[in-house]
Design an enzyme around this catalytic site. Structure first.
Site, PDB file in Angstrom:
ATOM      1  N   HIS A 171       0.870  -1.215  -0.138  1.00  0.00           N
ATOM      2  CA  HIS A 171       0.036  -0.116  -0.116  1.00  0.00           C
ATOM      3  C   HIS A 171       0.878   1.277  -0.040  1.00  0.00           C
ATOM      4  O   HIS A 171       0.367   2.404   0.541  1.00  0.00           O
ATOM      5  CB  HIS A 171      -0.950   0.291   1.226  1.00  0.00           C
ATOM      6  CG  HIS A 171      -1.588  -1.410   1.152  1.00  0.00           C
ATOM      7  ND1 HIS A 171      -2.847  -1.485   0.911  1.00  0.00           N
ATOM      8  CD2 HIS A 171      -1.495  -2.508   2.250  1.00  0.00           C
ATOM      9  CE1 HIS A 171      -3.512  -2.859   1.158  1.00  0.00           C
ATOM     10  NE2 HIS A 171      -2.389  -3.233   1.927  1.00  0.00           N
ATOM     11  N   SER A 292      13.600  21.226 -17.681  1.00  0.00           N
ATOM     12  CA  SER A 292      12.363  21.962 -17.881  1.00  0.00           C
ATOM     13  C   SER A 292      12.873  23.435 -18.621  1.00  0.00           C
ATOM     14  O   SER A 292      13.885  23.856 -18.778  1.00  0.00           O
ATOM     15  CB  SER A 292      11.926  22.414 -16.661  1.00  0.00           C
ATOM     16  OG  SER A 292      11.121  23.657 -16.832  1.00  0.00           O
TER      17      SER A 292
END
Ligand code: ARG
Length: 471
Positions: A171, A292
């Site tokens: 999980h 970026s």
């Protein structure tokens, strides 16, 4: 030369009319003519097409259906065509629908009317599946080879990281400590299954379609066992109608690609998470990041995102093929022509994805310190404590589980890790324990205690790595 003239070369009927124009009087000059062909796609099958055609005419000669001279002329012509294509001297004509018609047309140009004997006892319907199965045989092997490279890269990384400890997650919450190598070897298992899947596909490619002709078989006394043997098939297919309409072997391949893509996507996603600023468990070196255009600080895991993204494309291809086949009556329909485009795209994509994944595997490193740091949070050795009580105090596991939960609550209340608790604190909850218990909180001890077959102990992993290396 106009299309009609080009087609006319291919043969004349008794009344000296071109075969192709005997019944279809008008030339289709509409959009379909432009988009209905498959030449740009099935050009890739030229080697298989020529190989199968040569074996076909050799069989026709052995069966005394064509004579020696004609057979030799056709074989000569086909070999020449192969060379022309390889040397990029072949002039493709997309008006001739596909690679099969292009080759046959060129054969007429080269050797004249006798070229027409080539299509005795066969149709494009069996021709196209034969070529395609032969191509897929190679494709399955090639993908298996690429997966092998991935497996080797994983093994290399695993070998170096047997003693690298990290949190194992369920999980996405800290569960129990594991060796990073064990984690990597989990992916090795997946890719090993993928490899087997591609190899198993060879079994469904074992049957030779050649000679079923359009859908019924043929009245000529052909020898399908001979062509099977010569073309590397184990036996001829058993039902002519099924043969021209069957694309199960295509679904097998596309499914295998999808399953492999799932595994690639899972490791990609996991690495993206681990590389995030929140986790920082792995570093990607500059070869596998991009910047970026606005944020100067960025090093983005674009290649990993590419791998994850392309998985959807792969599923799409599988579903395209399933949808084409769903509800398609027997036997051959034009719908089936799309099979090749779908398969070629999946093949190219999966091959690229595997190569990119291999680059990633060679260019990342685990942050060992950070892995330990994260593993030390989240009461990750709680299960070890419960197991210890079962062993030392002879408790049923459920009782040990409850006592452990209480000890965790105490640690949480006192803002301590389990390993920071004193024996006095522990004894407040569980009197039976001595300071010997404190050793179960050591991460390395925890990992190494998992000695059951397939577990994460260092020894287990070393043995597993060795056994895969031998393979
Ligand atoms: N271009 C076709 C394909 O790729 C060849 C088979 C054509 N057969 C036919 N009956 N039109 O599927």
């Amino acid at each position: 030369m106009c299309i009609r003239d080009r087609l006319n070369i291919m043969g004349k009927n008794k009344n000296n009319q071109p075969i192709w124009n005997t019944r279809i009087k008008k030339e289709t000059k509409n959009l379909f003519k432009k988009v209905g062909g498959s030449l740009e796609i099935d050009k890739r099958l030229f080697r298989e097409d020529i190989e199968a055609s040569i074996v076909h005419v050799e069989m026709l000669f052995r069966q005394k259906i064509i004579n020696f001279k004609i057979k030799n002329k056709i074989v000569w012509g086909l070999n020449r065509i192969k060379n022309e294509i390889i040397k990029k001297k072949f002039i493709f004509d997309d008006k001739l629908e596909d690679i099969h018609m292009n080759i046959e047309h060129r054969l007429f140009e080269l050797i004249g009317e006798e070229a027409g004997y080539i299509h005795t006892a066969r149709s494009r319907n069996d021709q196209v599946v034969t070529d395609f199965k032969m191509w897929l045989r190679k494709a399955n092997k090639e993908i298996a080879k690429n997966i092998d490279a991935t497996i080797k890269n994983i093994l290399k990384k695993a070998e170096k990281n047997v003693e690298t400890i990290m949190p194992g997650f369920t999980h996405l919450k800290n569960a129990q400590p594991v060796s990073f190598a064990h984690y990597l070897m989990a992916y090795l298992e997946m890719f090993n299954r993928d490899k087997k899947r591609f190899k198993n596909n060879l079994e469904s490619l074992n049957e030779n379609p050649l000679g079923v002709a359009a859908l019924t078989g043929t009245s000529f006394k052909i020898d399908r066992f001979y062509t099977s043997k010569k073309l590397g098939f184990h036996r001829p297919t058993k039902n002519s109608i099924d043969t021209v309409s069957d694309r199960d072997f295509v679904i097998d391949f596309l499914y295998s690609c999808s399953a492999c893509a799932v595994h690639i996507s899972r490791i990609a996603e996991e690495f993206i998470i681990w590389n995030s600023d929140a986790f920082k468990l792995i570093n990607l070196n500059d070869k596998i990041v991009t910047g970026s255009s606005i944020m100067p600080q960025k090093k983005n895991p674009d290649p990993l995102e590419y791998l994850r993204g392309k998985t959807g494309f792969m599923f799409g291809n599988l579903f395209s093929m399933l949808t084409t086949l769903k509800g398609l009556p027997l036997s051959y329909f034009k719908d089936l022509q799309d099979d090749k485009e779908i398969v070629f795209k999946s093949f190219d994509q999966l091959k690229n994805s595997l190569i990119i994944l291999n680059d990633v595997l060679k260019n990342f490193s685990p942050d060992k310190k950070r892995m330990i740091e994260l593993a030390e949070s989240g009461y990750i050795t709680a299960t070890d404590l419960a197991d210890y009580m079962v062993r030392e105090l002879n408790y049923p596991f459920r009782k040990a589980y409850l006592q452990t939960a209480k000890i965790i609550n105490l640690a949480e209340k006192n803002k301590k890790k389990l390993s920071e608790l004193t024996i006095q604190e522990i004894n407040k909850i569980e009197k039976g324990l001595t300071s010997d218990v404190l050793k179960v909180f050591e991460l390395k001890k925890s990992v190494n205690s998992k000695v059951s077959y397939g577990g994460t102990s260092f020894d287990n992993i070393k043995k597993m790595i060795l056994s895969y290396k031998k393979k």
